[in-house]
Design an enzyme around this catalytic site. Structure first.
Site, mmCIF file in Angstrom:
data_model
loop_
_atom_site.group_PDB
_atom_site.id
_atom_site.type_symbol
_atom_site.label_atom_id
_atom_site.label_comp_id
_atom_site.label_asym_id
_atom_site.label_seq_id
_atom_site.Cartn_x
_atom_site.Cartn_y
_atom_site.Cartn_z
ATOM 1 N N LEU A 153 10.097 29.915 76.478
ATOM 2 C CA LEU A 153 9.740 29.029 75.374
ATOM 3 C C LEU A 153 10.843 27.993 75.249
ATOM 4 O O LEU A 153 12.022 28.293 75.460
ATOM 5 C CB LEU A 153 9.633 29.815 74.060
ATOM 6 C CG LEU A 153 8.568 30.909 73.981
ATOM 7 C CD1 LEU A 153 8.669 31.653 72.648
ATOM 8 C CD2 LEU A 153 7.177 30.335 74.160
ATOM 9 N N ASP A 154 10.471 26.763 74.893
ATOM 10 C CA ASP A 154 11.479 25.736 74.650
ATOM 11 C C ASP A 154 12.469 26.229 73.598
ATOM 12 O O ASP A 154 12.130 27.055 72.738
ATOM 13 C CB ASP A 154 10.831 24.442 74.160
ATOM 14 C CG ASP A 154 10.002 23.755 75.230
ATOM 15 O OD1 ASP A 154 10.213 24.048 76.421
ATOM 16 O OD2 ASP A 154 9.139 22.930 74.864
ATOM 17 N N LYS A 155 13.656 25.694 73.622
ATOM 18 C CA LYS A 155 14.720 26.100 72.706
ATOM 19 C C LYS A 155 14.239 26.119 71.255
ATOM 20 O O LYS A 155 14.500 27.074 70.521
ATOM 21 C CB LYS A 155 15.912 25.158 72.854
ATOM 22 C CG LYS A 155 17.047 25.423 71.885
ATOM 23 C CD LYS A 155 18.175 24.422 72.076
ATOM 24 C CE LYS A 155 19.292 24.648 71.067
ATOM 25 N NZ LYS A 155 20.403 23.680 71.226
#
Length: 329
Positions: A153-155
Site C-alpha cells: 500500500l502507498d505510504k
C-alpha cells in the site's frame, strides 16, 4: 533524494553502454560526485531513458534523454524495529495487518527504517537482513529487502495488508494475487468532485507521466504502459465531494489515485493528483484512501477468508464535517 538528468549530444556517434556513457560525464554534472560504473550500480534506484525504465547494458543514441534517481548511504542491514502493529489475524503462515497511514511497506530508497518490514522482523523475532550496498539492484536483492511482502500500500494509504511468514506461503499468495479474479480488494475513498455516473468501470493503460517522473497517468488507445482496471461505486455525495467504494482488478502503482483523477474525482488530500483545496475545511487533509477489505484464500483452506479494517478516525472527522456543511445525498 538526488535526481539527475542529462541528454546525449545530437552529434553523438559512438556505441556505448548506458552505464559507460554516464560514467564518462564530468563530475560537475553530478554536483561534484564522481559517477563510476560501480557507484552507479549500487546507488541508482531508477534509471530512465526517454521516460522508460532502462538497463545499464542498454546502448545509448544521439538525443536520448537520461534520468537517474540516486540514493546514497544505503545501510548494510535492515534492522528489526519495535514498532507497534495492529494485527488483524495471524497463524503459522500469514500475518494480516491494518497498516497505519504514514508507514512505508518495505525498505527502499529514502525509507530504510520505520517500515512494515522492520516492524514485522521484530514482531516475528527475526534477525537483521544483511545487504551489500555494492550489489547491483536486481529482483533477488529486492526480494531479500522485502521478506513476506506480497503486495503493498502507498505510504499514506491505510488498511488491510497480508504478509507471508514462510517461503511456501509467499509463493502461494503471490500466485493468488497474480490471478486477480481469485481475490477481492476493496477500498473506500473520499473524493473531490462528483462522477457523471454513480458507478462504472475504468479501463486504461497506466504510464509514467513524461512531464513529471513522480506521477503516472491514465491513457487509452495505446499499448504503452500497463493495463489497469478499476470498478467504482459512489454511494454518497456531499456538495462537491463524493464517498466512493473502489475495487481493483489489477494492481498498478497509484492505480486508484490515477483512475480517480482520470474520472475527474481525485482523492482528497492527494499531494500528487489531488485538487488544491486552499481555504476549504479540508486544505490540510491527508490522503483519504483506505484499504477496507481483503477477501482471499489462505494456504490449506478451500474457502476465502474476509478481513476488514475499520474506518479510520481521519475519515470519520472529514465525513462529520461534510455532513454538517452539505448534508448527504
Amino acid at each position: 533524494m538526488p535526481f539527475f538528468s542529462t541528454e546525449v549530444p545530437t552529434d553523438f556517434k559512438d556505441s556505448l553502454r548506458l552505464d559507460t556513457f554516464i560514467a564518462s560525464i564530468p563530475s560537475e554534472h553530478f554536483g561534484g560526485m564522481s559517477m563510476n560504473r560501480s557507484k552507479l550500480k549500487s546507488g541508482a534506484t531508477e534509471l530512465l531513458v526517454n521516460g522508460r525504465k532502462a538497463k545499464f547494458s542498454q546502448k545509448v543514441k544521439a538525443g536520448d534523454k537520461i534520468d537517474i534517481q540516486w540514493e546514497e548511504n544505503i545501510p548494510e542491514n535492515i534492522e528489526p524495529e519495535n514498532i507497534p502493529l495492529e494485527i488483524m489475524y495471524e497463524d503459522e503462515n500469514v500475518c494480516v495487518v491494518n497498516k497505519k497511514q504514514g508507514m512505508v511497506t518495505h525498505p527502499a530508497a529514502g525509507n530504510w527504517t520505520g517500515t512494515l518490514v522492520n516492524a514485522l522482523l521484530w514482531h516475528w523475532g527475526r534477525a537483521a537482513i544483511h545487504q551489500n550496498p555494492n550489489e547491483e539492484v536486481n529482483a533477488e536483492m529486492l526480494a531479500k529487502r522485502r521478506p513476506g511482502i506480497i503486495h503493498r500500500l502507498d505510504k499514506d494509504t491505510s488498511g488491510v495488508i497480508i504478509t507471508a511468514k514462510n517461503r511456501a506461503t509467499e509463493e502461494f499468495l503471490h500466485d493468488e494475487f497474480l490471478h486477480h479474479n481469485r481475490i477481492i480488494k476493496e477500498y473506500i475513498a473520499i473524493c473531490c468532485g462528483r462522477p457523471k455516473t454513480l458507478e462504472g468501470r475504468i479501463e486504461t493503460q497506466i504510464i509514467r507521466d513524461p512531464r513529471d517522473r513522480k506521477r503516472f497517468k491514465a491513457v487509452v488507445g495505446t499499448d504503452e504502459g500497463k493495463r489497469a482496471v478499476t470498478i467504482y461505486k459512489c454511494f454518497a455525495t456531499y456538495g462537491p465531494f463524493s464517498l466512493m467504494r473502489v475495487r481493483i482488478k489489477t494492481g498498478r502503482t497509484h492505480q486508484i489515485r490515477v483512475h480517480m483523477k482520470y474520472l475527474g474525482c481525485p482523492v482528497m488530500g492527494d499531494p500528487i493528483y489531488g485538487n488544491y483545496l486552499k481555504g476549504s475545511p479540508f486544505e490540510n487533509a491527508s490522503l483519504m484512501l483506505h484499504a477496507y477489505l481483503l477477501k482471499i484464500r489462505l494456504p490449506g483452506t478451500k474457502e476465502k477468508m474476509t478481513f476488514k479494517a475499520a474506518v479510520p478516525l481521519r475519515f470519520k472527522k472529514v465525513l462529520r464535517t461534510l455532513h454538517e456543511k452539505y448534508g448527504r445525498k
